[in-house]
Motif scaffolding. Structure first.
Motif, PDB file in Angstrom:
ATOM      1  N   ASP A  77      76.353  -7.993  10.025  1.00  0.00           N
ATOM      2  CA  ASP A  77      75.745  -9.280   9.690  1.00  0.00           C
ATOM      3  C   ASP A  77      76.357  -9.837   8.405  1.00  0.00           C
ATOM      4  OD1 ASP A  77      74.632  -7.743   7.711  1.00  0.00           O
ATOM      5  OD2 ASP A  77      72.555  -8.031   8.307  1.00  0.00           O
ATOM      6  N   SER A  78      75.817 -10.948   7.913  1.00  0.00           N
ATOM      7  CA  SER A  78      76.381 -11.608   6.739  1.00  0.00           C
ATOM      8  C   SER A  78      76.220 -10.779   5.474  1.00  0.00           C
ATOM      9  CB  SER A  78      75.717 -12.972   6.547  1.00  0.00           C
ATOM     10  OG  SER A  78      74.316 -12.813   6.413  1.00  0.00           O
ATOM     11  N   ASN A  79      75.279  -9.829   5.466  1.00  0.00           N
ATOM     12  CA  ASN A  79      75.080  -8.954   4.311  1.00  0.00           C
ATOM     13  C   ASN A  79      75.995  -7.735   4.336  1.00  0.00           C
ATOM     14  OD1 ASN A  79      73.001 -10.677   3.593  1.00  0.00           O
ATOM     15  ND2 ASN A  79      71.461  -9.473   4.665  1.00  0.00           N
ATOM     16  N   GLY A  80      76.781  -7.561   5.400  1.00  0.00           N
ATOM     17  CA  GLY A  80      77.670  -6.415   5.525  1.00  0.00           C
ATOM     18  C   GLY A  80      76.999  -5.184   6.092  1.00  0.00           C
ATOM     19  N   LYS A  81      75.793  -5.335   6.619  1.00  0.00           N
ATOM     20  CA  LYS A  81      75.049  -4.214   7.198  1.00  0.00           C
ATOM     21  C   LYS A  81      75.138  -4.255   8.715  1.00  0.00           C
ATOM     22  CE  LYS A  81      72.832  -3.124   3.277  1.00  0.00           C
ATOM     23  NZ  LYS A  81      72.669  -1.886   2.643  1.00  0.00           N
ATOM     24  N   PRO A  82      75.048  -3.086   9.369  1.00  0.00           N
ATOM     25  CA  PRO A  82      75.039  -3.088  10.838  1.00  0.00           C
ATOM     26  C   PRO A  82      73.748  -3.699  11.373  1.00  0.00           C
ATOM     27  CG  PRO A  82      74.885  -0.849   9.974  1.00  0.00           C
ATOM     28  CD  PRO A  82      75.074  -1.749   8.809  1.00  0.00           C
ATOM     29  N   THR A  83      73.879  -4.447  12.449  1.00  0.00           N
ATOM     30  CA  THR A  83      72.723  -5.106  13.041  1.00  0.00           C
ATOM     31  C   THR A  83      72.814  -5.062  14.557  1.00  0.00           C
ATOM     32  OG1 THR A  83      71.452  -7.150  13.148  1.00  0.00           O
ATOM     33  CG2 THR A  83      73.818  -7.372  12.993  1.00  0.00           C
ATOM     34  N   ARG A  84      71.660  -5.115  15.193  1.00  0.00           N
ATOM     35  CA  ARG A  84      71.643  -5.247  16.646  1.00  0.00           C
ATOM     36  C   ARG A  84      71.791  -6.714  16.997  1.00  0.00           C
ATOM     37  NH1 ARG A  84      66.253  -2.930  18.260  1.00  0.00           N
ATOM     38  NH2 ARG A  84      65.722  -3.808  16.247  1.00  0.00           N
ATOM     39  N   VAL A  85      72.196  -6.974  18.228  1.00  0.00           N
ATOM     40  CA  VAL A  85      72.434  -8.340  18.668  1.00  0.00           C
ATOM     41  C   VAL A  85      71.407  -8.719  19.714  1.00  0.00           C
ATOM     42  CG1 VAL A  85      74.102  -9.889  19.762  1.00  0.00           C
ATOM     43  CG2 VAL A  85      74.893  -8.136  18.189  1.00  0.00           C
ATOM     44  N   GLY A  86      70.792  -9.875  19.521  1.00  0.00           N
ATOM     45  CA  GLY A  86      69.855 -10.414  20.497  1.00  0.00           C
ATOM     46  C   GLY A  86      70.342 -11.764  20.975  1.00  0.00           C
ATOM     47  N   PHE A  87      69.600 -12.361  21.881  1.00  0.00           N
ATOM     48  CA  PHE A  87      69.971 -13.658  22.425  1.00  0.00           C
ATOM     49  C   PHE A  87      68.817 -14.625  22.270  1.00  0.00           C
ATOM     50  CE2 PHE A  87      72.704 -10.643  24.577  1.00  0.00           C
ATOM     51  CZ  PHE A  87      73.937 -11.248  24.448  1.00  0.00           C
ATOM     52  N   LYS A  88      69.173 -15.909  22.089  1.00  0.00           N
ATOM     53  CA  LYS A  88      68.172 -16.953  21.936  1.00  0.00           C
ATOM     54  C   LYS A  88      68.720 -18.223  22.580  1.00  0.00           C
ATOM     55  CE  LYS A  88      67.366 -18.471  17.710  1.00  0.00           C
ATOM     56  NZ  LYS A  88      66.866 -18.612  16.348  1.00  0.00           N
ATOM     57  N   ILE A  89      67.842 -19.016  23.137  1.00  0.00           N
ATOM     58  CA  ILE A  89      68.247 -20.293  23.717  1.00  0.00           C
ATOM     59  C   ILE A  89      68.095 -21.369  22.647  1.00  0.00           C
ATOM     60  CG2 ILE A  89      67.804 -21.958  25.555  1.00  0.00           C
ATOM     61  CD1 ILE A  89      68.717 -19.305  26.640  1.00  0.00           C
ATOM     62  N   GLU A  90      69.198 -22.033  22.320  1.00  0.00           N
ATOM     63  CA  GLU A  90      69.171 -23.152  21.381  1.00  0.00           C
ATOM     64  C   GLU A  90      69.628 -24.383  22.128  1.00  0.00           C
ATOM     65  OE1 GLU A  90      71.310 -22.618  17.785  1.00  0.00           O
ATOM     66  OE2 GLU A  90      69.769 -21.339  16.916  1.00  0.00           O
ATOM     67  N   GLY A  91      68.707 -25.301  22.357  1.00  0.00           N
ATOM     68  CA  GLY A  91      69.027 -26.483  23.155  1.00  0.00           C
ATOM     69  C   GLY A  91      69.257 -26.063  24.594  1.00  0.00           C
ATOM     70  N   LYS A  93      72.050 -24.042  25.254  1.00  0.00           N
ATOM     71  CA  LYS A  93      73.017 -22.944  25.155  1.00  0.00           C
ATOM     72  C   LYS A  93      72.328 -21.639  24.802  1.00  0.00           C
ATOM     73  CE  LYS A  93      77.284 -23.940  24.293  1.00  0.00           C
ATOM     74  NZ  LYS A  93      78.539 -23.996  23.600  1.00  0.00           N
ATOM     75  N   LYS A  94      72.870 -20.549  25.319  1.00  0.00           N
ATOM     76  CA  LYS A  94      72.411 -19.203  24.985  1.00  0.00           C
ATOM     77  C   LYS A  94      73.330 -18.680  23.890  1.00  0.00           C
ATOM     78  CE  LYS A  94      71.473 -14.792  27.248  1.00  0.00           C
ATOM     79  NZ  LYS A  94      71.563 -14.059  28.521  1.00  0.00           N
ATOM     80  N   VAL A  95      72.774 -18.323  22.742  1.00  0.00           N
ATOM     81  CA  VAL A  95      73.577 -17.891  21.599  1.00  0.00           C
ATOM     82  C   VAL A  95      73.194 -16.473  21.193  1.00  0.00           C
ATOM     83  CG1 VAL A  95      73.987 -20.203  20.693  1.00  0.00           C
ATOM     84  CG2 VAL A  95      71.961 -18.947  19.977  1.00  0.00           C
ATOM     85  N   ARG A  96      74.150 -15.796  20.544  1.00  0.00           N
ATOM     86  CA  ARG A  96      73.892 -14.458  20.019  1.00  0.00           C
ATOM     87  C   ARG A  96      73.267 -14.578  18.636  1.00  0.00           C
ATOM     88  NH1 ARG A  96      79.261 -11.289  19.903  1.00  0.00           N
ATOM     89  NH2 ARG A  96      79.972 -13.213  19.012  1.00  0.00           N
ATOM     90  N   VAL A  97      72.298 -13.701  18.361  1.00  0.00           N
ATOM     91  CA  VAL A  97      71.564 -13.758  17.103  1.00  0.00           C
ATOM     92  C   VAL A  97      71.535 -12.356  16.494  1.00  0.00           C
ATOM     93  CG1 VAL A  97      69.317 -14.237  16.065  1.00  0.00           C
ATOM     94  CG2 VAL A  97      70.113 -15.620  17.968  1.00  0.00           C
ATOM     95  N   ALA A  98      71.759 -12.270  15.169  1.00  0.00           N
ATOM     96  CA  ALA A  98      71.638 -10.994  14.454  1.00  0.00           C
ATOM     97  C   ALA A  98      70.165 -10.681  14.281  1.00  0.00           C
ATOM     98  CB  ALA A  98      72.325 -11.084  13.104  1.00  0.00           C
ATOM     99  N   LYS A  99      69.758  -9.466  14.665  1.00  0.00           N
ATOM    100  CA  LYS A  99      68.345  -9.092  14.611  1.00  0.00           C
ATOM    101  C   LYS A  99      67.851  -8.935  13.172  1.00  0.00           C
ATOM    102  CE  LYS A  99      67.064  -8.207  18.978  1.00  0.00           C
ATOM    103  NZ  LYS A  99      65.815  -8.556  19.610  1.00  0.00           N
TER     104      LYS A  99
END
Length: 107
Positions: A77-91, A93-99
């Protein structure tokens, strides 16, 4: 199913000889439409002993990256830590989101 790790993503290795090291995904190897293994640039280096061929007339020992199972890497993620990836609908489009942070992963 959508891909959680794609080419160009920055990842951290969770297990193995390169545990804790970060790199970018150079190649994603899929099987049956699912991401199975990833090749991370500069990590999991192995030595291949090659015989002389037309493409490589010298032969010898070549260092190259080996693939890592996708379960042994995690997105950074933006902090340099490992993160899981989730999905979210924005408008529409389906986008990937850092948990961990909740921010959208571009790609």
């Amino acid at each position: 199913m959508a891909a959680k790790i794609k080419k160009g993503d920055s990842v951290v290795v969770l297990t193995g000889k390169d545990k804790g090291r970060k790199g970018t995904v150079a190649k994603v190897v899929t099987r049956d439409g699912q991401a199975e293994r990833v090749v991370v640039s500069g990590l999991n280096m192995v030595q291949r002993h090659t015989r002389p061929s037309q493409g490589n007339p010298q032969g010898g020992i070549i260092n190259k990256e080996a693939s890592i199972h996708v379960s042994n890497v995690s997105h950074v993620d933006s902090n340099g830590k490992p993160t899981r990836v989730g999905f979210k609908i924005e408008g529409d489009k389906k986008v990937r989101v850092a948990k961990t942070t909740g921010e959208v992963i571009n790609g």
